[in-house]
Design a protein around this motif. Structure first.
Motif, short mmCIF file in Angstrom:
data_model
loop_
_atom_site.label_atom_id
_atom_site.label_comp_id
_atom_site.label_asym_id
_atom_site.label_seq_id
_atom_site.Cartn_x
_atom_site.Cartn_y
_atom_site.Cartn_z
N HIS A 151 37.87 -34.01 11.78
CA HIS A 151 36.53 -34.44 11.41
C HIS A 151 35.66 -34.71 12.64
CE1 HIS A 151 37.91 -34.69 7.30
NE2 HIS A 151 38.91 -35.50 7.66
N ALA A 152 36.27 -35.11 13.74
CA ALA A 152 35.51 -35.44 14.95
C ALA A 152 35.28 -34.23 15.84
CB ALA A 152 36.23 -36.53 15.74
N ARG A 153 36.10 -33.19 15.69
CA ARG A 153 36.06 -32.07 16.65
C ARG A 153 34.71 -31.39 16.71
NH1 ARG A 153 41.49 -29.97 18.25
NH2 ARG A 153 40.44 -28.05 18.86
N ALA A 154 34.09 -31.13 15.56
CA ALA A 154 32.85 -30.35 15.55
C ALA A 154 31.75 -31.06 16.32
CB ALA A 154 32.42 -30.07 14.12
N SER A 155 31.54 -32.35 16.04
CA SER A 155 30.47 -33.07 16.71
C SER A 155 30.77 -33.26 18.19
CB SER A 155 30.23 -34.43 16.04
OG SER A 155 31.39 -35.23 16.11
N VAL A 156 32.02 -33.55 18.53
CA VAL A 156 32.38 -33.75 19.94
C VAL A 156 32.30 -32.43 20.69
CG1 VAL A 156 34.19 -34.49 21.52
CG2 VAL A 156 33.79 -35.75 19.41
N ARG A 157 32.67 -31.34 20.04
CA ARG A 157 32.57 -30.02 20.67
C ARG A 157 31.12 -29.71 21.05
NH1 ARG A 157 34.24 -27.16 16.66
NH2 ARG A 157 36.45 -27.03 17.20
N SER A 158 30.21 -29.98 20.13
CA SER A 158 28.79 -29.74 20.38
C SER A 158 28.29 -30.62 21.52
CB SER A 158 27.99 -30.01 19.11
OG SER A 158 26.61 -29.86 19.34
N GLU A 159 28.69 -31.89 21.52
CA GLU A 159 28.29 -32.81 22.59
C GLU A 159 28.86 -32.38 23.93
OE1 GLU A 159 26.85 -36.23 24.61
OE2 GLU A 159 26.30 -35.30 22.70
N LEU A 160 30.12 -31.94 23.95
CA LEU A 160 30.74 -31.51 25.20
C LEU A 160 30.03 -30.28 25.75
CD1 LEU A 160 32.95 -31.75 27.32
CD2 LEU A 160 34.45 -30.43 25.81
N ARG A 161 29.65 -29.35 24.89
CA ARG A 161 28.93 -28.15 25.35
C ARG A 161 27.63 -28.55 26.03
NH1 ARG A 161 28.69 -23.97 28.16
NH2 ARG A 161 27.07 -22.49 27.62
N ARG A 162 26.92 -29.53 25.44
CA ARG A 162 25.66 -29.97 26.04
C ARG A 162 25.90 -30.61 27.40
NH1 ARG A 162 22.17 -34.41 25.84
NH2 ARG A 162 23.59 -35.67 24.58
N ARG A 163 26.98 -31.41 27.52
CA ARG A 163 27.28 -32.05 28.80
C ARG A 163 27.65 -31.01 29.86
NH1 ARG A 163 24.75 -36.75 28.11
NH2 ARG A 163 25.40 -37.71 26.15
N LEU A 164 28.45 -30.04 29.48
CA LEU A 164 28.88 -29.03 30.45
C LEU A 164 27.70 -28.18 30.93
CD1 LEU A 164 32.24 -27.79 28.84
CD2 LEU A 164 31.94 -29.39 30.74
N ALA A 165 26.74 -27.96 30.03
CA ALA A 165 25.56 -27.16 30.40
C ALA A 165 24.71 -27.84 31.47
CB ALA A 165 24.72 -26.86 29.16
#
Length: 366
Positions: free
Chosen positions: A183-197
């Motif tokens: 349940h947490a993976r999708a939102s955290v994945r999106s947040e991590l992508r933004r941080r890495l960018a």
């Protein structure tokens, strides 16, 4: 893990501008009967995902880049500097482990300040830098919290901030979403992508999850048995798999064969033909999605160009579809609706006709 940066500056430092900037590594590691021999490259600001089955060498490659595994041969060049024999603690590298490995007795702020303190920064300076990073990560209100009080996504961001606090030129992420529930993976994945960018250091991400790779990476490198078998942008890898492992990851039927015009001979000794909608020649791959396969109890009228008599080897639910495993001339996957399964009364061992339109089949050089 945090290791000391080799230069001053922000999280990205000043190493991203020159022609030799970024990572250029050839990693050869011998571990008993297993040998890793792979090249890895990543430009500043680029995220490269390393995908592969268990035992393919993903973790060995990451540990070698971090300096935790010695090379048998090859070298690691970062921003034009050979760091092959530089000790782990002196490499300009930050690493986020799968389970984050935060210090349970320290607050989030002091976890992030740990790296700068090890590098010689005064306590006030290190904590100020840590506070700034936590602010950037949206965690300022959690600065005094211990790891056990953080959610999985918050702990991941603290671990990322701790890795960035050493101002790395190379960021290593080891299965960064594996510790999270579904349940947490999708939102955290999106947040991590933004941080890495937001970063300008090179990033290497190890994962076994194709969705993580497709969402987070600018480029994908696929390892199998210690060798690079495919690399390229996520879309290219997904559209043109080159091994059975990659095809399974992206959900395609894949075969290698010999093309003559619109016919491709596949299937080894028990050869079958696959018709394509274009003219091809020589050694090629042909691929098509399971959803493109239509199943029939009786031979269909009109006889589609691709029509095979196959045996049902198994049936399983797959999301809101039913995946039918077929065998005969060659293995085949077909996705049908639960209603179609019930209407046709399909079961293991039954022989059916499988049809695929030539226009649904991709053909590309092997």
């Amino acid at each position: 893990m945090t290791v000391r940066a080799g230069r001053d500056g922000g999280a990205g430092g000043d190493g991203g501008a020159g022609p030799d900037a970024g990572l250029d590594a050839r990693l050869a590691v011998d571990r008993g009967a297993f040998r890793l021999d792979a090249g890895l490259r990543a430009r500043p600001g680029e995220v490269v995902a390393v995908l592969g089955p268990n035992g393919s060498g993903k973790s060995t490659a990451l540990r070698a880049l971090a300096g935790l595994e010695s090379l048998s041969a090859g070298r690691i060049v970062l921003d034009g500097c050979d760091i092959t024999v530089v000790p782990a603690e002196r490499r300009p590298v930050g690493m986020v482990f799968q389970d984050y490995l935060l210090f349970g007795h320290l607050s989030a702020l002091d976890n992030v300040a740990f790296g700068p303190r090890c590098a010689g920064a005064k306590r006030a300076e290190a904590r100020a830098q840590a506070a700034e990073l936590l602010e950037r990560m949206g965690l300022a209100e959690h600065a005094s919290a211990r790891p056990r009080a953080l959610s999985g996504g918050q702990a991941q961001r603290v671990a990322l901030a701790r890795a960035l606090a050493v101002r790395p030129r190379l960021l290593l992420l080891d299965e960064p979403l594996a510790a999270l529930d579904v349940h947490a993976r999708a939102s955290v994945r999106s947040e991590l992508r933004r941080r890495l960018a937001e970063l300008d250091c090179a990033t290497v991400l190890v994962t076994h999850d194709p969705l993580d790779a497709m969402v987070l990476a600018d480029r994908i490198t696929v390892l199998e048995s210690g060798r690079v078998v495919q690399e390229g942008p996520p879309g290219e890898v997904a559209q043109h798999p080159r091994t059975g492992y990659v095809a399974r990851l992206v959900g395609l039927n894949l075969y290698r064969g010999t093309a003559r015009g619109a016919r491709v001979a596949v299937g080894g000794a028990a050869q079958a033909e696959v018709f394509v909608s274009e003219q091809c020649a020589g050694e090629v791959f042909v691929a098509f999605p399971p959803r493109a396969v239509a199943l029939y109890r009786e031979r269909p009228d009109g006889t589609p160009r691709n029509l095979w008599r196959l045996r049902i080897d198994g049936v399983e639910r797959f999301g809101d579809q039913v995946r039918v495993h077929l065998d005969g001339h060659f293995p085949l996957l077909a996705d049908i609706t639960p209603e179609a399964l019930a209407d046709m009364r399909l079961s293991g061992g039954m022989r059916v006709w499988a049809a695929v339109k030539a226009t649904e089949v991709r053909c590309y050089p092997a």
